[in-house]
Design a protein around this motif. Structure first.
Motif, PDB file in Angstrom:
ATOM      1  N   ALA A  50      29.802 -56.039  18.225  1.00  0.00           N
ATOM      2  CA  ALA A  50      29.305 -54.682  18.005  1.00  0.00           C
ATOM      3  C   ALA A  50      28.565 -54.160  19.232  1.00  0.00           C
ATOM      4  O   ALA A  50      28.716 -52.996  19.609  1.00  0.00           O
ATOM      5  N   ALA A  51      27.777 -55.019  19.868  1.00  0.00           N
ATOM      6  CA  ALA A  51      27.055 -54.612  21.077  1.00  0.00           C
ATOM      7  C   ALA A  51      28.028 -54.288  22.198  1.00  0.00           C
ATOM      8  O   ALA A  51      27.850 -53.303  22.930  1.00  0.00           O
ATOM      9  N   ASN A  52      29.086 -55.097  22.342  1.00  0.00           N
ATOM     10  CA  ASN A  52      30.086 -54.828  23.372  1.00  0.00           C
ATOM     11  C   ASN A  52      30.808 -53.512  23.110  1.00  0.00           C
ATOM     12  O   ASN A  52      31.089 -52.752  24.042  1.00  0.00           O
ATOM     13  N   GLU A  53      31.098 -53.227  21.844  1.00  0.00           N
ATOM     14  CA  GLU A  53      31.732 -51.954  21.499  1.00  0.00           C
ATOM     15  C   GLU A  53      30.798 -50.791  21.815  1.00  0.00           C
ATOM     16  O   GLU A  53      31.238 -49.754  22.304  1.00  0.00           O
ATOM     17  N   ALA A  54      29.502 -50.976  21.553  1.00  0.00           N
ATOM     18  CA  ALA A  54      28.530 -49.930  21.856  1.00  0.00           C
ATOM     19  C   ALA A  54      28.445 -49.692  23.359  1.00  0.00           C
ATOM     20  O   ALA A  54      28.374 -48.547  23.815  1.00  0.00           O
ATOM     21  N   VAL A  55      28.473 -50.767  24.127  1.00  0.00           N
ATOM     22  CA  VAL A  55      28.440 -50.640  25.583  1.00  0.00           C
ATOM     23  C   VAL A  55      29.673 -49.885  26.075  1.00  0.00           C
ATOM     24  O   VAL A  55      29.570 -48.992  26.919  1.00  0.00           O
ATOM     25  N   ASP A  56      30.839 -50.228  25.531  1.00  0.00           N
ATOM     26  CA  ASP A  56      32.071 -49.536  25.924  1.00  0.00           C
ATOM     27  C   ASP A  56      32.000 -48.055  25.566  1.00  0.00           C
ATOM     28  O   ASP A  56      32.424 -47.201  26.342  1.00  0.00           O
ATOM     29  N   ALA A  57      31.464 -47.747  24.383  1.00  0.00           N
ATOM     30  CA  ALA A  57      31.344 -46.347  23.967  1.00  0.00           C
ATOM     31  C   ALA A  57      30.402 -45.583  24.891  1.00  0.00           C
ATOM     32  O   ALA A  57      30.678 -44.430  25.263  1.00  0.00           O
ATOM     33  N   VAL A  58      29.304 -46.222  25.285  1.00  0.00           N
ATOM     34  CA  VAL A  58      28.353 -45.577  26.197  1.00  0.00           C
ATOM     35  C   VAL A  58      28.994 -45.353  27.554  1.00  0.00           C
ATOM     36  O   VAL A  58      28.846 -44.279  28.155  1.00  0.00           O
ATOM     37  N   LYS A  59      29.745 -46.340  28.047  1.00  0.00           N
ATOM     38  CA  LYS A  59      30.431 -46.186  29.330  1.00  0.00           C
ATOM     39  C   LYS A  59      31.440 -45.050  29.272  1.00  0.00           C
ATOM     40  O   LYS A  59      31.532 -44.243  30.204  1.00  0.00           O
ATOM     41  N   ASP A  60      32.194 -44.973  28.182  1.00  0.00           N
ATOM     42  CA  ASP A  60      33.178 -43.906  28.029  1.00  0.00           C
ATOM     43  C   ASP A  60      32.508 -42.539  27.991  1.00  0.00           C
ATOM     44  O   ASP A  60      32.972 -41.584  28.623  1.00  0.00           O
ATOM     45  N   ALA A  61      31.402 -42.446  27.258  1.00  0.00           N
ATOM     46  CA  ALA A  61      30.682 -41.178  27.162  1.00  0.00           C
ATOM     47  C   ALA A  61      30.110 -40.779  28.522  1.00  0.00           C
ATOM     48  O   ALA A  61      30.173 -39.606  28.910  1.00  0.00           O
ATOM     49  N   ALA A  62      29.569 -41.755  29.251  1.00  0.00           N
ATOM     50  CA  ALA A  62      29.010 -41.467  30.567  1.00  0.00           C
ATOM     51  C   ALA A  62      30.100 -41.011  31.529  1.00  0.00           C
ATOM     52  O   ALA A  62      29.910 -40.058  32.299  1.00  0.00           O
ATOM     53  N   THR A  63      31.257 -41.662  31.467  1.00  0.00           N
ATOM     54  CA  THR A  63      32.367 -41.275  32.332  1.00  0.00           C
ATOM     55  C   THR A  63      32.837 -39.864  32.002  1.00  0.00           C
ATOM     56  O   THR A  63      33.086 -39.055  32.903  1.00  0.00           O
ATOM     57  N   GLU A  64      32.928 -39.576  30.709  1.00  0.00           N
ATOM     58  CA  GLU A  64      33.367 -38.241  30.283  1.00  0.00           C
ATOM     59  C   GLU A  64      32.398 -37.172  30.774  1.00  0.00           C
ATOM     60  O   GLU A  64      32.815 -36.132  31.290  1.00  0.00           O
ATOM     61  N   LYS A  65      31.105 -37.426  30.646  1.00  0.00           N
ATOM     62  CA  LYS A  65      30.104 -36.450  31.094  1.00  0.00           C
ATOM     63  C   LYS A  65      30.151 -36.291  32.612  1.00  0.00           C
ATOM     64  O   LYS A  65      29.983 -35.184  33.129  1.00  0.00           O
ATOM     65  N   ALA A  66      30.372 -37.370  33.335  1.00  0.00           N
ATOM     66  CA  ALA A  66      30.468 -37.285  34.791  1.00  0.00           C
ATOM     67  C   ALA A  66      31.674 -36.443  35.193  1.00  0.00           C
ATOM     68  O   ALA A  66      31.581 -35.600  36.102  1.00  0.00           O
ATOM     69  N   VAL A  67      32.794 -36.656  34.540  1.00  0.00           N
ATOM     70  CA  VAL A  67      33.999 -35.880  34.842  1.00  0.00           C
ATOM     71  C   VAL A  67      33.768 -34.407  34.528  1.00  0.00           C
ATOM     72  O   VAL A  67      34.170 -33.526  35.308  1.00  0.00           O
ATOM     73  N   GLU A  68      33.118 -34.124  33.388  1.00  0.00           N
ATOM     74  CA  GLU A  68      32.821 -32.732  33.042  1.00  0.00           C
ATOM     75  C   GLU A  68      31.928 -32.087  34.103  1.00  0.00           C
ATOM     76  O   GLU A  68      32.139 -30.935  34.476  1.00  0.00           O
ATOM     77  N   GLY A  69      30.941 -32.831  34.585  1.00  0.00           N
ATOM     78  CA  GLY A  69      30.057 -32.310  35.628  1.00  0.00           C
ATOM     79  C   GLY A  69      30.794 -32.031  36.925  1.00  0.00           C
ATOM     80  O   GLY A  69      30.577 -30.999  37.579  1.00  0.00           O
ATOM     81  N   ILE A  70      31.674 -32.941  37.295  1.00  0.00           N
ATOM     82  CA  ILE A  70      32.458 -32.757  38.525  1.00  0.00           C
ATOM     83  C   ILE A  70      33.378 -31.554  38.388  1.00  0.00           C
ATOM     84  O   ILE A  70      33.504 -30.742  39.310  1.00  0.00           O
ATOM     85  N   ASN A  71      34.016 -31.433  37.224  1.00  0.00           N
ATOM     86  CA  ASN A  71      34.900 -30.282  37.009  1.00  0.00           C
ATOM     87  C   ASN A  71      34.127 -28.975  37.032  1.00  0.00           C
ATOM     88  O   ASN A  71      34.596 -27.975  37.586  1.00  0.00           O
ATOM     89  N   ALA A  72      32.938 -28.959  36.452  1.00  0.00           N
ATOM     90  CA  ALA A  72      32.112 -27.754  36.461  1.00  0.00           C
ATOM     91  C   ALA A  72      31.703 -27.397  37.891  1.00  0.00           C
ATOM     92  O   ALA A  72      31.723 -26.222  38.280  1.00  0.00           O
TER      93      ALA A  72
END
Length: 83
Positions: A50-72
């Motif tokens: 469960a902790a590993n899944e949470a870490v993966d979800a956080v990494k995915d969310a962080a990557t998505e936000k970074a991409v959104e920021g770069i696109n903006a």
């Protein structure tokens, strides 16, 4: 981002506390040591998964936000160049 990582850590800590159970409520009959050890190991593995899944979800969310920021930023640069 710091809040997201702290939230994930708190969730993992709470899951570990729940898995270990409340030590104040001891049962009248103690389970054999092997059964307790096996159960604890299974719970530990579930918590780690469960902790590993949470870490993966956080990494995915962080990557998505970074991409959104770069696109903006790219869109803002294009608009600035057009003016």
């Amino acid at each position: 981002m710091k809040k997201v990582f702290m939230s994930a850590a708190i969730v993992a800590l709470m899951a570990a506390a729940v898995a270990c159970g409340n030590n104040a409520n001891k049962k009248a009959e103690a389970a054999p040591a092997e059964e307790a050890k096996t159960e604890c190991c299974e719970e530990k593995n579930a918590i780690e998964a469960a902790a590993n899944e949470a870490v993966d979800a956080v990494k995915d969310a962080a990557t998505e936000k970074a991409v959104e920021g770069i696109n903006a930023a790219a869109d803002a640069a294009v608009e600035a160049i057009k003016k």
